[in-house]
Design a protein around this motif. Structure first.
Motif, PDB file in Angstrom:
ATOM      1  N   LEU A   1      45.628 -54.710  -4.242  1.00 38.75           N
ATOM      2  CA  LEU A   1      44.991 -54.009  -5.348  1.00 38.75           C
ATOM      3  C   LEU A   1      43.495 -54.301  -5.375  1.00 38.75           C
ATOM      4  CD1 LEU A   1      47.574 -54.593  -8.228  1.00 38.75           C
ATOM      5  CD2 LEU A   1      47.299 -52.554  -6.812  1.00 38.75           C
ATOM      6  N   SER A   2      42.705 -53.296  -5.726  1.00 46.68           N
ATOM      7  CA  SER A   2      41.253 -53.462  -5.811  1.00 46.68           C
ATOM      8  C   SER A   2      40.853 -53.920  -7.211  1.00 46.68           C
ATOM      9  CB  SER A   2      40.553 -52.141  -5.498  1.00 46.68           C
ATOM     10  OG  SER A   2      40.816 -51.184  -6.530  1.00 46.68           O
ATOM     11  N   ASP A   3      39.625 -54.377  -7.324  1.00 45.32           N
ATOM     12  CA  ASP A   3      39.097 -54.752  -8.644  1.00 45.32           C
ATOM     13  C   ASP A   3      39.148 -53.568  -9.604  1.00 45.32           C
ATOM     14  OD1 ASP A   3      38.612 -57.194  -7.522  1.00 45.32           O
ATOM     15  OD2 ASP A   3      36.455 -57.224  -7.932  1.00 45.32           O
ATOM     16  N   ALA A   4      38.805 -52.377  -9.107  1.00 46.68           N
ATOM     17  CA  ALA A   4      38.783 -51.193  -9.963  1.00 46.68           C
ATOM     18  C   ALA A   4      40.168 -50.897 -10.528  1.00 46.68           C
ATOM     19  CB  ALA A   4      38.264 -49.991  -9.175  1.00 46.68           C
ATOM     20  N   GLN A   5      41.206 -51.110  -9.736  1.00 43.48           N
ATOM     21  CA  GLN A   5      42.566 -50.878 -10.225  1.00 43.48           C
ATOM     22  C   GLN A   5      42.950 -51.885 -11.309  1.00 43.48           C
ATOM     23  OE1 GLN A   5      44.159 -50.830  -6.091  1.00 43.48           O
ATOM     24  NE2 GLN A   5      45.477 -49.178  -6.835  1.00 43.48           N
ATOM     25  N   LEU A   6      42.537 -53.124 -11.141  1.00 42.44           N
ATOM     26  CA  LEU A   6      42.831 -54.139 -12.153  1.00 42.44           C
ATOM     27  C   LEU A   6      42.110 -53.823 -13.461  1.00 42.44           C
ATOM     28  CD1 LEU A   6      42.594 -57.383  -9.960  1.00 42.44           C
ATOM     29  CD2 LEU A   6      44.611 -56.002 -10.470  1.00 42.44           C
ATOM     30  N   GLU A   7      40.848 -53.437 -13.342  1.00 41.70           N
ATOM     31  CA  GLU A   7      40.078 -53.108 -14.540  1.00 41.70           C
ATOM     32  C   GLU A   7      40.668 -51.897 -15.252  1.00 41.70           C
ATOM     33  OE1 GLU A   7      36.294 -52.590 -12.764  1.00 41.70           O
ATOM     34  OE2 GLU A   7      35.808 -54.737 -12.712  1.00 41.70           O
ATOM     35  N   ALA A   8      41.058 -50.883 -14.484  1.00 43.51           N
ATOM     36  CA  ALA A   8      41.633 -49.674 -15.084  1.00 43.51           C
ATOM     37  C   ALA A   8      42.936 -50.006 -15.806  1.00 43.51           C
ATOM     38  CB  ALA A   8      41.870 -48.629 -13.998  1.00 43.51           C
ATOM     39  N   SER A   9      43.756 -50.878 -15.237  1.00 44.21           N
ATOM     40  CA  SER A   9      45.017 -51.239 -15.860  1.00 44.21           C
ATOM     41  C   SER A   9      44.800 -51.909 -17.203  1.00 44.21           C
ATOM     42  CB  SER A   9      45.806 -52.176 -14.924  1.00 44.21           C
ATOM     43  OG  SER A   9      46.099 -51.542 -13.709  1.00 44.21           O
ATOM     44  N   MET A  10      43.868 -52.835 -17.265  1.00 47.38           N
ATOM     45  CA  MET A  10      43.605 -53.523 -18.530  1.00 47.38           C
ATOM     46  C   MET A  10      42.965 -52.599 -19.542  1.00 47.38           C
ATOM     47  SD  MET A  10      44.281 -56.294 -20.035  1.00 47.38           S
ATOM     48  CE  MET A  10      44.720 -57.386 -18.669  1.00 47.38           C
ATOM     49  N   ASP A  11      42.139 -51.652 -19.077  1.00 48.99           N
ATOM     50  CA  ASP A  11      41.522 -50.701 -19.993  1.00 48.99           C
ATOM     51  C   ASP A  11      42.570 -49.823 -20.661  1.00 48.99           C
ATOM     52  OD1 ASP A  11      39.085 -51.761 -19.353  1.00 48.99           O
ATOM     53  OD2 ASP A  11      38.455 -50.103 -18.040  1.00 48.99           O
ATOM     54  N   VAL A  12      43.654 -49.506 -19.962  1.00 51.96           N
ATOM     55  CA  VAL A  12      44.728 -48.700 -20.559  1.00 51.96           C
ATOM     56  C   VAL A  12      45.358 -49.460 -21.723  1.00 51.96           C
ATOM     57  CG1 VAL A  12      47.005 -47.692 -20.152  1.00 51.96           C
ATOM     58  CG2 VAL A  12      45.200 -47.408 -18.459  1.00 51.96           C
ATOM     59  N   LEU A  13      45.495 -50.788 -21.577  1.00 53.13           N
ATOM     60  CA  LEU A  13      46.008 -51.582 -22.694  1.00 53.13           C
ATOM     61  C   LEU A  13      45.115 -51.426 -23.918  1.00 53.13           C
ATOM     62  CD1 LEU A  13      48.031 -53.707 -23.802  1.00 53.13           C
ATOM     63  CD2 LEU A  13      46.475 -55.470 -22.926  1.00 53.13           C
ATOM     64  N   GLY A  14      43.796 -51.452 -23.695  1.00 56.61           N
ATOM     65  CA  GLY A  14      42.855 -51.271 -24.800  1.00 56.61           C
ATOM     66  C   GLY A  14      42.987 -49.901 -25.457  1.00 56.61           C
TER      67      GLY A  14
END
Length: 396
Positions: free
Chosen positions: A380-393
């Protein structure tokens, strides 16, 4: 050689090797549970079929060679080149064989924690119903867990059973060497569950002071080996034990145990002493091909730890930026990053509900009780990790 910088990019440089799982197009944050398999895993499955089709019952010589290679891979992860390793399809079957070797009539007491995975939780609860004393030490505070476990040991204790990394919170359990010494003084068998460590936390037994311990583990999670690839590492004194739950493979080999009394069931020497019976070797073919892939990509324990720490730290930082109400969802901010394993555990008022809401938006996580778990993986890339957490927000 794969580098951390390459893995941070989008697309991740490893993702191309996981095309069948589509890891570049999916937000799979279940790396602490079921990681994707590299495409070469399919080669192993096809090889297993080909060997069966060609050899029929003669396939077993090749199948046993795969099992030996798999054992060697586990020895490498434990930095235990001469260790005795017995394989099993699940950790439960291995735990059962171990428990059946204990003298629970003379020592009817087992010490464990209230933070163990369901394999131990359920089985030990059932033993307690049959009169075995099961002492469950609170897992929290983790900093003193090993010392508190050691304090419960007495001459009636048969075994202490504890995880190296707690499956709900990802906390590393410190002081295992201290606990191992305490067990040795009382001739108590120490079992350490390494499942949530292997692949994200280097686990060299000598460095950890665990050369006299039983070590349980498997490849379903961070090692990407898939189901059916579990192991139990045996300490030297296991050769003196006679498990009651025993399969006919346990009498394989030319070196039968000559110390037995006439009329006793014979056991092989070495790891086969704790062996079962006929099994499906397909999983070993898949696992060995994945182990070779890890070697080809230079995915060694120290590097995988570096990747994991970066990814978990990134998830922590991204979560903190959301500034969400702590009565709804929060995380452990008192524990340093290097005292966590391979996932981020968020404490939630409704962990299962949040997991379902994330899944509806394409983010795959899981939950255990009050904990919502985000499990990254090297592909997984950094962008995918960031996008996943942003969905929680966005959900909250």
């Amino acid at each position: 050689m794969t580098s951390l910088d390459e893995l941070r990019k989008s697309p991740n440089s490893l993702a191309e090797h996981y095309g069948r799982f589509g890891v570049g197009e999916r937000l799979l944050l279940t790396g602490h549970s079921h990681q994707a398999w590299p495409d070469v895993a399919e080669e192993g499955l096809l090889e297993a079929f080909a060997d069966a089709a060609h050899g029929v019952d003669d396939k077993w010589e090749r199948a046993f060679a795969k099992a030996d290679e798999l054992r060697a891979g586990f020895r490498g992860l434990l930095s235990d080149p001469r260790g005795d390793i017995v394989l099993g399809h699940s950790t439960h079957e291995l735990v059962i064989r171990f428990l059946s070797a204990l003298d629970l009539r003379a020592r009817p007491r087992i010490v464990t924690t209230d933070g163990e995975f369901h394999t131990l939780r359920r089985q030990l609860s059932r033993l307690a119903e049959e009169g075995i004393e099961v002492v469950r030490v609170p897992a929290s505070p983790v900093a003193t867990l090993a010392e508190r476990l050691a304090a419960e040991i007495d001459d009636r204790t048969a075994s202490v059973m504890v995880s190296a990394v707690l499956f709900e919170t990802a906390r590393l359990v410190p002081g295992l060497a201290f606990l191992a010494d305490a067990c040795l003084r009382f001739s108590v068998d120490l079992v350490v569950d390494s499942y949530h460590a292997l692949g994200v936390v280097p686990f060299a037994l000598h460095d950890l002071g665990l050369t006299n311990a039983w070590v349980l583990g498997g490849g379903y999670k961070y090692l990407q080996l898939g189901e059916g690839n579990c192991f139990l590492r045996l300490p030297a004194h296991a050769q003196e034990m006679r498990p009651v739950v025993t399969g006919w493979y346990a009498e394989f080999g030319t070196l039968a145990d000559e110390r037995r009394q006439p009329g006793e069931v014979a056991y092989s020497l070495g790891p086969d002493r704790f062996a079962g019976a006929t099994y499906d070797p397909t999983s070993h073919y898949r696992a060995v091909r994945v182990q070779r892939f890890f070697a080809e990509q230079d995915l060694k324990p120290a590097f995988l730890r570096e990747v994991s720490q970066h990814q978990v730290g990134l998830l922590m930082d991204r979560f903190d930026l959301l500034n969400l109400p702590e009565n709804v969802v929060t995380r452990d901010r008192d524990t340093p990053l290097d005292r966590f394993g391979g996932f981020l555990a968020l404490e939630c008022a409704d962990a299962a509900g949040l997991q379902a809401a994330l899944a509806e938006r394409g983010v795959r996580t899981d939950s255990r009780g009050k904990h919502l778990r985000f499990g990254p993986a090297p592909y997984l890339s950094d962008a995918q990790l960031e996008a996943s957490m942003d969905v929680l927000g966005e959900i909250l």
